[in-house]
Structure formats: C-alpha cells, structure tokens
Design a protein around this motif. Structure first.
Motif, PDB file in Angstrom:
ATOM      1  N   TRP B  87       0.822  -1.207   0.000  1.00 59.01           N
ATOM      2  CA  TRP B  87       0.000   0.000   0.000  1.00 59.01           C
ATOM      3  C   TRP B  87       0.861   1.265   0.000  1.00 59.01           C
ATOM      4  O   TRP B  87       0.625   2.186  -0.764  1.00 59.01           O
ATOM      5  N   MET B  88       1.854   1.280   0.907  1.00 54.66           N
ATOM      6  CA  MET B  88       2.482   2.562   1.219  1.00 54.66           C
ATOM      7  C   MET B  88       3.744   2.884   0.421  1.00 54.66           C
ATOM      8  O   MET B  88       3.992   4.047   0.109  1.00 54.66           O
ATOM      9  N   ILE B  89       4.573   1.877   0.096  1.00 53.69           N
ATOM     10  CA  ILE B  89       5.858   2.224  -0.521  1.00 53.69           C
ATOM     11  C   ILE B  89       5.664   2.996  -1.833  1.00 53.69           C
ATOM     12  O   ILE B  89       6.258   4.066  -2.004  1.00 53.69           O
ATOM     13  N   PRO B  90       4.818   2.512  -2.772  1.00 52.59           N
ATOM     14  CA  PRO B  90       4.664   3.313  -3.995  1.00 52.59           C
ATOM     15  C   PRO B  90       4.158   4.729  -3.707  1.00 52.59           C
ATOM     16  O   PRO B  90       4.620   5.697  -4.332  1.00 52.59           O
ATOM     17  N   MET B  91       3.238   4.863  -2.752  1.00 56.31           N
ATOM     18  CA  MET B  91       2.723   6.208  -2.456  1.00 56.31           C
ATOM     19  C   MET B  91       3.764   7.078  -1.756  1.00 56.31           C
ATOM     20  O   MET B  91       3.785   8.288  -1.901  1.00 56.31           O
ATOM     21  N   THR B 172      11.336  -1.916  -6.666  1.00 57.83           N
ATOM     22  CA  THR B 172      10.518  -0.703  -6.593  1.00 57.83           C
ATOM     23  C   THR B 172      11.316   0.452  -5.996  1.00 57.83           C
ATOM     24  O   THR B 172      11.336   1.558  -6.534  1.00 57.83           O
ATOM     25  N   VAL B 173      11.983   0.173  -4.882  1.00 57.26           N
ATOM     26  CA  VAL B 173      12.687   1.262  -4.199  1.00 57.26           C
ATOM     27  C   VAL B 173      13.903   1.720  -5.006  1.00 57.26           C
ATOM     28  O   VAL B 173      14.185   2.913  -5.096  1.00 57.26           O
ATOM     29  N   MET B 174      14.600   0.772  -5.639  1.00 55.54           N
ATOM     30  CA  MET B 174      15.789   1.184  -6.373  1.00 55.54           C
ATOM     31  C   MET B 174      15.459   1.854  -7.706  1.00 55.54           C
ATOM     32  O   MET B 174      16.233   2.666  -8.205  1.00 55.54           O
ATOM     33  N   ARG B 177      11.688   5.493  -7.640  1.00 55.66           N
ATOM     34  CA  ARG B 177      11.548   6.708  -6.848  1.00 55.66           C
ATOM     35  C   ARG B 177      11.317   7.915  -7.750  1.00 55.66           C
ATOM     36  O   ARG B 177      11.898   8.005  -8.841  1.00 55.66           O
ATOM     37  N   ALA B 178      10.478   8.818  -7.296  1.00 55.87           N
ATOM     38  CA  ALA B 178      10.195  10.027  -8.063  1.00 55.87           C
ATOM     39  C   ALA B 178      11.467  10.864  -8.173  1.00 55.87           C
ATOM     40  O   ALA B 178      12.357  10.760  -7.330  1.00 55.87           O
ATOM     41  N   PRO B 179      11.563  11.710  -9.218  1.00 49.42           N
ATOM     42  CA  PRO B 179      12.748  12.564  -9.351  1.00 49.42           C
ATOM     43  C   PRO B 179      12.937  13.395  -8.084  1.00 49.42           C
ATOM     44  O   PRO B 179      11.983  13.978  -7.577  1.00 49.42           O
ATOM     45  N   GLY B 180      14.154  13.419  -7.585  1.00 52.32           N
ATOM     46  CA  GLY B 180      14.432  14.200  -6.378  1.00 52.32           C
ATOM     47  C   GLY B 180      14.303  13.401  -5.102  1.00 52.32           C
ATOM     48  O   GLY B 180      14.758  13.833  -4.045  1.00 52.32           O
ATOM     49  N   MET B 181      13.657  12.216  -5.196  1.00 53.62           N
ATOM     50  CA  MET B 181      13.526  11.387  -3.993  1.00 53.62           C
ATOM     51  C   MET B 181      14.809  10.576  -3.832  1.00 53.62           C
ATOM     52  O   MET B 181      14.916   9.435  -4.258  1.00 53.62           O
ATOM     53  N   THR B 182      15.822  11.225  -3.253  1.00 52.93           N
ATOM     54  CA  THR B 182      17.094  10.520  -3.068  1.00 52.93           C
ATOM     55  C   THR B 182      16.939   9.523  -1.934  1.00 52.93           C
ATOM     56  O   THR B 182      15.976   9.579  -1.170  1.00 52.93           O
ATOM     57  N   TYR B 183      17.915   8.608  -1.839  1.00 57.38           N
ATOM     58  CA  TYR B 183      17.815   7.588  -0.794  1.00 57.38           C
ATOM     59  C   TYR B 183      17.660   8.224   0.587  1.00 57.38           C
ATOM     60  O   TYR B 183      16.871   7.781   1.393  1.00 57.38           O
ATOM     61  N   MET B 184      18.420   9.282   0.841  1.00 61.95           N
ATOM     62  CA  MET B 184      18.377   9.848   2.183  1.00 61.95           C
ATOM     63  C   MET B 184      17.201  10.810   2.390  1.00 61.95           C
ATOM     64  O   MET B 184      17.129  11.509   3.397  1.00 61.95           O
ATOM     65  N   LYS B 185      16.265  10.821   1.414  1.00 64.03           N
ATOM     66  CA  LYS B 185      15.010  11.547   1.653  1.00 64.03           C
ATOM     67  C   LYS B 185      13.857  10.577   1.825  1.00 64.03           C
ATOM     68  O   LYS B 185      12.733  10.990   2.079  1.00 64.03           O
ATOM     69  N   MET B 186      14.121   9.289   1.615  1.00 68.19           N
ATOM     70  CA  MET B 186      13.032   8.319   1.699  1.00 68.19           C
ATOM     71  C   MET B 186      12.485   8.259   3.121  1.00 68.19           C
ATOM     72  O   MET B 186      13.247   8.296   4.083  1.00 68.19           O
ATOM     73  N   PRO B 187      11.147   8.122   3.234  1.00 67.16           N
ATOM     74  CA  PRO B 187      10.577   7.933   4.567  1.00 67.16           C
ATOM     75  C   PRO B 187      11.186   6.696   5.230  1.00 67.16           C
ATOM     76  O   PRO B 187      11.585   5.759   4.548  1.00 67.16           O
ATOM     77  N   LEU B 188      11.223   6.716   6.542  1.00 60.71           N
ATOM     78  CA  LEU B 188      11.904   5.620   7.230  1.00 60.71           C
ATOM     79  C   LEU B 188      11.224   4.276   7.043  1.00 60.71           C
ATOM     80  O   LEU B 188      11.875   3.235   7.051  1.00 60.71           O
ATOM     81  N   PHE B 189       9.910   4.297   6.823  1.00 59.96           N
ATOM     82  CA  PHE B 189       9.218   3.028   6.571  1.00 59.96           C
ATOM     83  C   PHE B 189       9.769   2.360   5.317  1.00 59.96           C
ATOM     84  O   PHE B 189       9.950   1.139   5.263  1.00 59.96           O
ATOM     85  N   VAL B 190      10.072   3.184   4.301  1.00 60.15           N
ATOM     86  CA  VAL B 190      10.636   2.642   3.060  1.00 60.15           C
ATOM     87  C   VAL B 190      12.040   2.096   3.321  1.00 60.15           C
ATOM     88  O   VAL B 190      12.395   1.004   2.879  1.00 60.15           O
ATOM     89  N   TRP B 191      12.806   2.852   4.078  1.00 59.53           N
ATOM     90  CA  TRP B 191      14.171   2.406   4.407  1.00 59.53           C
ATOM     91  C   TRP B 191      14.166   1.073   5.145  1.00 59.53           C
ATOM     92  O   TRP B 191      14.891   0.145   4.792  1.00 59.53           O
ATOM     93  N   THR B 192      13.339   0.999   6.201  1.00 61.45           N
ATOM     94  CA  THR B 192      13.353  -0.240   6.982  1.00 61.45           C
ATOM     95  C   THR B 192      12.890  -1.401   6.105  1.00 61.45           C
ATOM     96  O   THR B 192      13.402  -2.505   6.219  1.00 61.45           O
TER      97      THR B 192
END
Lengths: 314, 518
Positions: B87-91, B172-174, B177-192
């Motif tokens: 549900w959440m990662i793509p959004m 999906t995560v690699m 990501r939308a333009p500008g959504m760098t790894y270190m801007k990803m929400p922590l839920f995506v990171w974990t």
C-alpha cells in the motif's frame, strides 16, 4: 530513479493466480508423492499447469516488448529482478557449503574424540572424549570419511555404509582420466562461448551469435552427460550413494543442486537460442538472453567453488 | 491504466495488478491468519488455565504450539507488513505501482495455497507438525509424523512467495523513486522495508536449504542431521538460526519503520536523527547475520563460540538503543496528542524496550543456561513480537486506514481497544517472566502446582487480549462501511510525506506521472 512519465502497469492478469495454483498443486503433490505409498499424479498435474503458465507468461512479456510498450525503466526492473534472484540462489548454495564446512571441520573431530579445547591447546574436550568412548568408539575422523561412525560401532549391521572410494583428487599422474577436471573444462569453456555469443550479438553479427550460443547449449548438455556418467560410476562402482554417510550426503546434494541449476540454465539458454533463430533480440535490446547468460556465469562460479572444495580439497 | 478498479469482483480481486488491491488482500489474509493463530493460542491458554490435562491431549497440544508459532510468524505478521509495504511504498516514493505488478499478485496468491497445505495437515492421519515452530531435528525428521512432508513443501513455497515479494520491493525502491527522492530523503518506513527485503532475499533460501536437508534425511537416506552417518543434529540448529535470527529482524524492522512515521506526526516534529536511524537499521541487519548461535547456548558449543556469540549479540543493543533514544527525543518538547496510532506507538516503544532488556538478560551465556527453554523466553519474544510487531501493525492500520478508505475510525473505540490490548497483553505475558524464572519449561501441556496461580492469570489476560482483537476487527469493518467521511488529503495535522499529498480516499492509481520532490 524515475525520470519519465509513464511506467507500464499491466492490465489484470489470470496468470499469477494460475501460477500460484500450479505451485500449490506441485507442493501438495510432491509431499503426497514422497510419503510411502504415494503417487506422482498430483505433482505432475501441478507441473503441467506450471509449464503452461510459464510458457504463456513469457510469451506475454516478449509480446509486450515487441510492441515497444516496455520502457527503459521497466527493463531496469527486470534487470534488478534477475540480480536479486541470482543473489537468492547464491544464498541457497551458501547454506550447503556452510553445512559442508561445519560437518567437515567441526563435527568430525567432535564425534571422533579429537576436538581440541582451544586454538592453542589441542587437549581433546571432555565432550569429544565422551563421544568417542561411549557413542562412537572406534570412529576415526578423517575426510573423506570412508567409514561412517555407524559402521565403526555396528560393523555389518550399520545403516550408513561408507563408500569404497571418494571423488577426491587422484594425484597428478591420473589427472587426465579424472572426470571432474573435464567437467570443469567443459563448463569454463561454455562460459567463454556464451561470452563470445554476447559480443557477437552486440556487434550485430546474428549468425555468429546463434552459432556460439548453440555451442554453449551443447556444452551444457555435455556437462550434464558427464555428470550423469559420474553418478553412475559412483553408484555402481564406488558404493558412493546418498546413504553412504555424510560424504555421500554432501557430495550428492552439492553437485546435485548444481546439476539442477545447470539444467535450468541450459533450458534458459536453449530458449534464448530458439528465440535467436526466430530473429528475436537486437544489438541493444536482448535482456532475455543476457539474463540467461548471467545465470550461466553464476552456475559456472558455483562449479569452480565445488571443484575446489568438494573435489580438489575433498 | 488510467481507469479505476474493475467492476467485476473476480477480475478485481483475483487477477489484480494494483498495489493497493494486492496490499488489501495481504492485510485481510494476514488478519484471518492472525485470528486462526490466535485461536490456537486460546486453545493453549485454555489447556494451561489449570494444572493437569483439562481439555486436549498432549499430542494435540504440541500441534497447537507448533501451528500457533508458524501461523503467526509466516501467516500473520510477515504478510501484514508486506501488505503495508504494498500500500504505502509506492505512495511514499511517488511511484505509480510496484515495479513488477504481476509477480506481486503471484507472491500473494501463493500464501493461501501454502497455508491451506499447512493447516490441512491437522486433519490428516498422524496430525499436523508437532515439533515446535523451530522444527529441530531429529524431532522433525526421525520422530516426525509423515505429514511433515506437507510442512516442508509448504515452507518451500512460502519462501518463494517471500523472495518474490522482497525482490519486488527492492526493485521498486531502487528503480521507481520520483525525481528528487534521493535515498536519504526516503521515509523511514521505506528504508526499513528495503533493508528487510534484503534480509529476506538473503535468508529465505537458507530456510529452503534447511527444509530440503530434512526432506532428504527423511525420505532419501542422507545423514545431515544423523551422527551415525557423520552428520549432526546441531547442524540443523545452526542452519535454522542462520535463517531464524535475521527472521526476527525481518519481523521487527518494518515495525520500527511504522513507528518512525507515526511518532513524528503526533509529536508535530520531524523525526529526530533521521540518518542515524537509517544507519542503525542497517547495522541491526548486518549484526543479525553474525549472532545466530545465541539461540543455542545450551547445546554444547565450545567456550570460544559461547563468548563470541554473547558479545556479538550484546552489540545489537547499541543501534537499538539509538533508535529508542531517537523516538523518545522526537517526542521531547513536541506538541503531543494521543490518538490511537500514537498510543500504540508509545506502548510499542516502552514494551519493545522492555522486551529488549530481557533479550539482554538472555544474551548472557552463563545466565541463559538458567533461562533457556523456559517461559522467560516465551515472555521475552512475545514482548517483541506482540507488543512490538503486532502493536505497530495495529498502529499502522489506524494511522493509514482513513487515507485508504476516506473514512475516519471511531476514536473512542480505538482507544478502548488500545487500553484493553495494553492491559491484557501485560497480564498475559508479564507473569510468564516469573514462571520462567521459577523454572517452568515452555511447550509443556502440564505443569507443577507451584506454577498454577500465574498460569491462571496469564490465561485470563490471553482471553482478554483475544477479545480486543475482535473489537479491532469490528472497528475496522465499521470504519470502512459507516465511518465519518473525510476528504482532507492530510488526514493528520502533523503528517508529512508524499502519501498525504494525494486525495483522500487514495485513488485507485496514484502518481501515474511522478511528482517532483524538492
């Protein structure tokens, strides 16, 4: 990172559910088959469903690609999928290599009563001595183990009878008649030929591509043939079987799973070959082939590990 | 792909390629499994209500403990978090869907088949798996019922499902990501989750290897786990825990991610120490590969092994401490409100930390000799599994449900559920620490009279906790059907992130054109 506006999200598809049905039927069928008195019917039905679904699924993916609706971004998703799939396969082999290491380096000395107290003190531990005196007296831990602990204690009544001979390195003089060496040569050569085929395709030389890819498939089949010869030799002449204790166990599981992966890789390359004959793949767009080639290099690397650890140092 | 969901029910739910619908399927499936695994737990607690054999036979009790563990770990908790990921990662990263939508549906649909196979063994001759969820050899090989083969192949296809699901999340995560959504801007839920997916791809094949060795030992005469042939039953434990220890982080890391989304929202402050959170998660994942034998301190390892695994295990407390510190510091001087998701998250922080401390006690090899295989261990891992994973999963549902269906849940009922769950949970599991320290072993269908009082208390708590879950089910259904409609994209005042920029309820397709992240 996403750069363009349209990522292709496919329409609803019946294939995933049917694939799950096939996988579920295969799993249930396999379990009922191995239980005593079971039959293979359900398993074969599952396999048939799965084969049909896989044929259809790949047809759809190829069709989508030919229609040009597959963007570069989606292609990269497939690339990532293949990378991580190969990584998961690698971890499967890590499990078996790790187990071999454990039984060979640690378990043997524990059962044989030689396990040392510490790195710098080779007095055997009490537990190892107890093992050797009370449980498996007379067992001499060596590798390859030709006498199982069971045999050491129960002699003729033992369930696990060790092999007469192991598959280890026979010495330099008999090297040329040593099958695993030829297996290694065949497989490494095939990794080379698939590489040549890849370059031919990149240069747009289709004829050369198909020829070298066909050669690779033949080498794969030849490898499997040699492997089958080796197994027959092991079973009929060496008494090396699945029941011959930990040596046979680890030998057949490691080489057997590698052989299964070579079979899969050969099928993948064969399909790429047939597609090549039909004129699929272009100089810049040939991931179906490339993925199979990566997989082939992967089974080659695993073989080199096997050759060194199971055969040369075996 | 511009159109909405299919009007045909089967078309929509069976043949879906939509991350939201597949996420919903995952969530409902996991809740069904949660109730089934919960029912098994109720049988266990009913039997243990009083000493002596009351309701069921010991053989069936063993099947219940085994199936409770298997269903909860593989059927309830893991799919629940995969559902949330879907549900959440793509959004959250501004993607139109998961990278490989058809494979996504395949990963889901394998699960009902796998669990149908697993649960069907309960009705077969010889009964279901009865060797504990850790299925140690030789209990699961030499002494297992024939149905163990169904268990083995069930685990195989479950693993295939997890591997495909994880590869999808990584891709999906690699890649999406939308333009500008760098790894270190990803929400922590995506990171974990991406770190969890990496763990899954790495260890699920090892589990497959473990059950394959079992299959060979049982049916084809090999001797992996039989010392008579030169193998070792302890090899099974090493292989299993090499999978099993990362597995517990697979369960808890997404829970960390959820809590790291919720606490900042209701503290109205950005997450304290974002990058340290990322590094801490990665460190925990790395450490999880090199500590497995702390589950086996009493098996007879060499002293060097005991010491190494003890110290390595204690190291995990460092990154975990960083996380707890960051959650607490996020709340410090925040404008806190205590809606249901926040209550569950705070309870998570407190109770998970408590479970972490008992974990530290267990990591001391010398002390573990006393605690090993007692109810102390049971209490410890239920503090991290239930108050950890399940509480955070519940928090996540309350937090995102209004976004998903465009209706607000009943806050009073949510809080009621929280307090019943919180109190009942502690009544159930706190006494199990005392039982374990007093020497009550786990997995037994009967116990000595000295353990009677606390067992009765624990059972009462368990029934209350089970009741709270029915309240949860009722509350969710009521919200979806009759909740107060809302339309503000930002459901929660303090919420940040891309998922709160799309309309409420979230449309069938979001981010068909990627947003630009500053």
């Amino acid at each position: 990172m996403s750069t363009e506006g349209s990522y292709y999200v496919p329409e609803q598809s019946k294939l995933p559910l049917l694939a799950a049905l096939g996988i579920g039927t295969m799993a249930f069928g396999a379990a009922s088959w191995v239980i005593e008195g079971g039959t293979s019917t359900v398993f074969l039905i599952g396999t048939a469903i799965m084969a049909a679904v896989m044929y259809k699924w790949w047809s759809v993916v190829i069709e989508e690609n030919t229609q040009g609706i597959v963007s570069d971004q989606l292609k990269y998703s497939y690339v990532l999928g293949m990378y991580w799939f190969i990584f998961s396969e690698l971890m499967f082999f890590v499990c078996f290599f790790g187990s071999l290491f454990y039984v060979r380096v640690l378990v043997g000395p524990w059962i044989g009563g030689e396990a040392a107290i510490g790195l710098f003190d080779d007095t055997p531990t009490d537990a190892a001595i107890a093992n050797a005196t009370h449980l498996w007296s007379g067992y001499d831990a060596t590798w390859p183990p030709l006498v199982t602990p069971d045999q050491a204690v129960n002699a003729g009544a033992a369930k696990f009878i060790g092999p007469q001979e192991a598959m280890s390195f026979p010495g330099w003089t008999q090297m040329l008649s040593w099958l695993p060496l030829w297996n290694t040569i065949v497989l490494i050569t095939s990794s080379g030929t698939v590489h040549v085929a890849h370059h031919a395709l990149k240069e747009g030389n289709r004829k050369k591509f198909v020829r070298w890819l066909g050669l690779t498939v033949l080498l794969g089949v030849f490898f499997l043939f040699l492997q089958a010869e080796e197994y027959i030799h092991a079973y009929q002449e060496l008494g090396l079987t699945l029941d011959s204790g930990i040596y046979g166990t680890t030998f057949f599981l490691l080489t057997g799973f590698h052989g299964a992966h070579v079979t899969l890789g050969t099928i993948m390359l064969l399909i790429a070959f047939l597609r090549g004959l039909k004129g699929h793949f272009s100089e810049s767009d040939h991931f179906g082939f490339e993925a199979a080639a990566w997989y082939w290099h992967f089974v080659d690397v695993i073989w080199i590990g096997l050759f060194i650890i199971v055969y040369v140092l075996g | 792909m511009a159109h909405g969901p299919s009007k045909n029910f089967f078309n929509r739910w069976l043949f879906s390629t939509n991350h939201k619908d597949i996420g919903t399927l995952y969530l409902w499936f996991s809740f069904a499994m949660f109730l089934l695994g919960g029912a098994f737990a109720m049988v266990i607690r009913a039997e243990l209500f009083q000493p002596g054999m009351q309701l069921i036979k010991p053989e069936f009790f063993n099947q219940m403990t085994t199936m409770h563990g298997l269903v909860m770990v593989f059927g309830a908790i893991m799919p629940a978090f995969v559902g949330l990921a879907n549900w959440m990662i793509p959004m959250m990263i501004g993607a139109p869907d998961m990278a490989l939508p058809r494979m996504n549906n395949l990963s889901f649909w394998i699960l009902p088949f796998a669990f149908a196979i697993l649960v069907s063994t309960l009705f077969m001759e010889g009964g279901g798996p009865n060797f504990g969820w850790t299925f140690y050899a030789p209990l699961s090989t030499t002494y297992a019922p024939d149905t163990v083969n169904y268990f083995i192949f069930g685990v195989h296809i479950m693993g295939a499902s997890s591997i495909m699901g994880s590869i999808n999340i990584i891709a999906t995560v690699m890649n999406m990501r939308a333009p500008g959504m760098t790894y270190m801007k990803m929400p922590l839920f995506v990171w974990t989750w991406v770190i969890t997916a990496f763990l899954l791809v790495a260890v699920m094949p090892v589990l497959a290897g473990a059950v394959t060795m079992m299959l060979m030992d049982i049916n084809f005469g090999t001797s992996f786990f039989d010392a008579a042939g030169g193998g070792d039953p302890v090899l099974f434990q090493h292989v299993f825990w090499f999978f099993g220890h990362p597995e517990v982080y697979i369960i808890i890391l997404p829970a960390f991610g959820v809590v790291s989304q919720i606490i900042p929202t209701f503290s109205r402050k950005p997450l304290f120490g974002y990058s340290s959170m990322v590094y801490a998660t990665a460190s925990i994942a790395f450490l999880s590969f090199i500590v497995w034998a702390h589950h086996m301190f009493t098996v007879g390892m060499p002293i060097a092994g005991e010491l190494y695994f003890m110290y390595a295990t204690m190291l995990i407390a460092v990154p975990t401490g960083v996380k707890v510190f960051n959650w607490v510091t996020t709340m410090y001087k925040g404008a806190l409100t205590f809606e249901t998701p926040m209550l569950f998250s705070i309870a998570f922080v407190i109770l998970f930390t408590f479970g972490g401390f008992t974990g530290m006690m267990l990591s001391i090899a010398a002390a573990d000799t006393q605690y090993h295989d007692t109810y102390f261990v049971v209490a410890h891992f239920h503090y991290v599994m239930v108050a950890g994973a399940v509480f955070s999963g519940t928090a996540a549902v309350y937090y995102w449900l209004p976004k998903w269906c465009g209706r607000m849940y009943d806050e009073t009922m949510g809080k009621l559920q929280f307090w019943i769950a919180f109190i009942a949970f502690n009544i159930t599991f706190m006494p199990q620490h005392f039982l374990g320290l007093a020497g009550m072993p786990r997995r037994y269908s009967d116990y000595g009279l000295q353990f009677a009082d606390w067992n009765m208390v624990s059972s009462i708590g368990a029934f209350m906790y089970g009741g709270a879950q029915l309240l949860f089910l009722y509350n969710v259904i009521r919200t979806i059907g009759w909740g107060k409609p809302i339309s503000d994209p930002k459901v929660w005042e303090g919420a940040e992130g891309l998922e709160w920029t799309v309309p409420t309820p979230a449309p069938f397709h979001t981010f068909s054109t990627p947003p630009v992240v500053k």
